[in-house]
Design an enzyme around this catalytic site. Sequence first.
Site, mmCIF file in Angstrom:
data_model
loop_
_atom_site.group_PDB
_atom_site.id
_atom_site.type_symbol
_atom_site.label_atom_id
_atom_site.label_comp_id
_atom_site.label_asym_id
_atom_site.label_seq_id
_atom_site.Cartn_x
_atom_site.Cartn_y
_atom_site.Cartn_z
ATOM 1 N N ASP A 216 5.580 -5.698 -9.252
ATOM 2 C CA ASP A 216 5.688 -4.379 -8.625
ATOM 3 C C ASP A 216 4.309 -3.764 -8.391
ATOM 4 O OD1 ASP A 216 5.311 -4.149 -11.407
ATOM 5 O OD2 ASP A 216 6.037 -2.086 -11.390
ATOM 6 N N GLU A 217 4.245 -2.837 -7.482
ATOM 7 C CA GLU A 217 3.085 -1.964 -7.255
ATOM 8 C C GLU A 217 1.774 -2.749 -7.135
ATOM 9 O OE1 GLU A 217 4.736 2.003 -9.588
ATOM 10 O OE2 GLU A 217 3.764 0.424 -10.763
#
Length: 511
Positions: free
Chosen positions: A323-324
């Site tokens: 993620d991210e």
Amino acid sequence: MASCQEKKEEISFPKTDLAKAPLVPKPFKTISTGSAFGLDAGTAIFTSNSDAGFEKVGKFLSEQIKSKTGLQIGVNSATEGTLERLIYINQSDSVELKGPEAYQIYIKKDSILLNAKTAAGAFRGVQTLRQLIPEKSNDTLTDHPIWVIPSGKIIDAPRFEYRGSMLDVARHFFTVEEVKKYIDALAYYKFNTLHLHLTDDQGWRIEIKSWPKLTKIGGASEVGGGEGGFYTQEQFKDIVAYAAERHITIIPEIDMPGHTNAASLSYPFLHAPDAETPRVRTDMRVGYSSFDTKKDTVYSFLDDVIGEITAMTPGPYFHIGGDESHATKKSDYIRFVEKVQKIVRKHNKRMVGWNEIVQAELDSSSVIHFWNKPEYALKAIENGSKVIMSPAKKAYLDMKYDSISEYGLNWAGLIPVDIAYKWDPGTYVENLPEENILGIEAPLWSETISNSEELEYLAFPRLIGYAELGWSPSEHLDWDDYKERLAAQVPYLEAMQINYYPTKLVNWKKE
């Protein structure tokens, strides 16, 4: 059974109603017969001898009965002359048992029969029995203490195969004992998975013998500037074994290619040139770090890391985060995920990743962990991938309850106890078939918490509701009914010294 019938003490029980017992999660079906089983010193536990796991479940039940009542109940050891009432944990091949964690309980005056196909199913049934044992004995029925358990029949099985919570030990480190306490509470409410977020920008928490600087350098910091910490491999194996005894699978997560500052600080060759220069991070920012996805040495490093960790975790999954990763170009990110997927498969695990990984070409065995974009969850089903449901707006335990919550964040909104319960994992993403949903997970990120007391404040009582969302059929999900059963959990929470948030939405049943 015959000897039990002959030796039993005739007791006149008050009228009972098993269907009104405040069980969480609510069983699939409960039938009351109005009488009771009297748990006392004359009770014995016997188990099937066809599976050693059943005897372990019996011993676990005996330990829990002793802890709650003080009674010393033998397991597979009572003689005919002392046996008055019987709890029998039986391995059964009944067609009524739907799935490996299904169980049946038959409660009569002189016996309790728990049927299950597997030790895991028997263990889930034991949690129901634990909840049925009252806090106090009733010695007005006999000349000695007796704990009255309502009679009847319970037929039960989980709605979803996967029912978990995630604990972030990277932003703040939690000790082995703190993790074990969390595991005990998860087991009580029939969770079967604990996902450990072991690495992030602020800390690396798992010993890798082939890369010792990961913990020597990367493990020495945390959010807020504390000393951090890490698990030795022996400590991690201890956590895995402790969870396994409670039929909980540990899923390790090494977050990548972003959230990797602590790793790149330890070994600078891992660092992507376009990402921020690694340094000790004690803030809560995200999105600035990345592995160098073009270097073969990075993948050799990950092969070592994944190999050492998977050798300690017998469960089927390995979580790669994903993620991210804002500091990673999209094309580089896709290539990275596809290469790491091959490494995970090489080590005989199924890859799990946050929903961003669906941008890559995935094998159908890989699992998508949905947290923020429904379109990613829908894309996952194109190649038959399963989805774990963790929508941040509903299931993130680190979100504040309200504007005056002592801990937590609010970027995904406030999540009071009723809102945490009032959603259905099976219908939350429109057009996502339930057969594609592996289950539900409640993640607890630890930016604002650093010890068990603070952890429990955010996790409880919301975690108890998530247990029901993962286990009970959708027709049982009723807030007004649930909040009454939730209120009755106070004795357990207080006995375990769990620091729950006493929301005013629930009329807590305190002494």
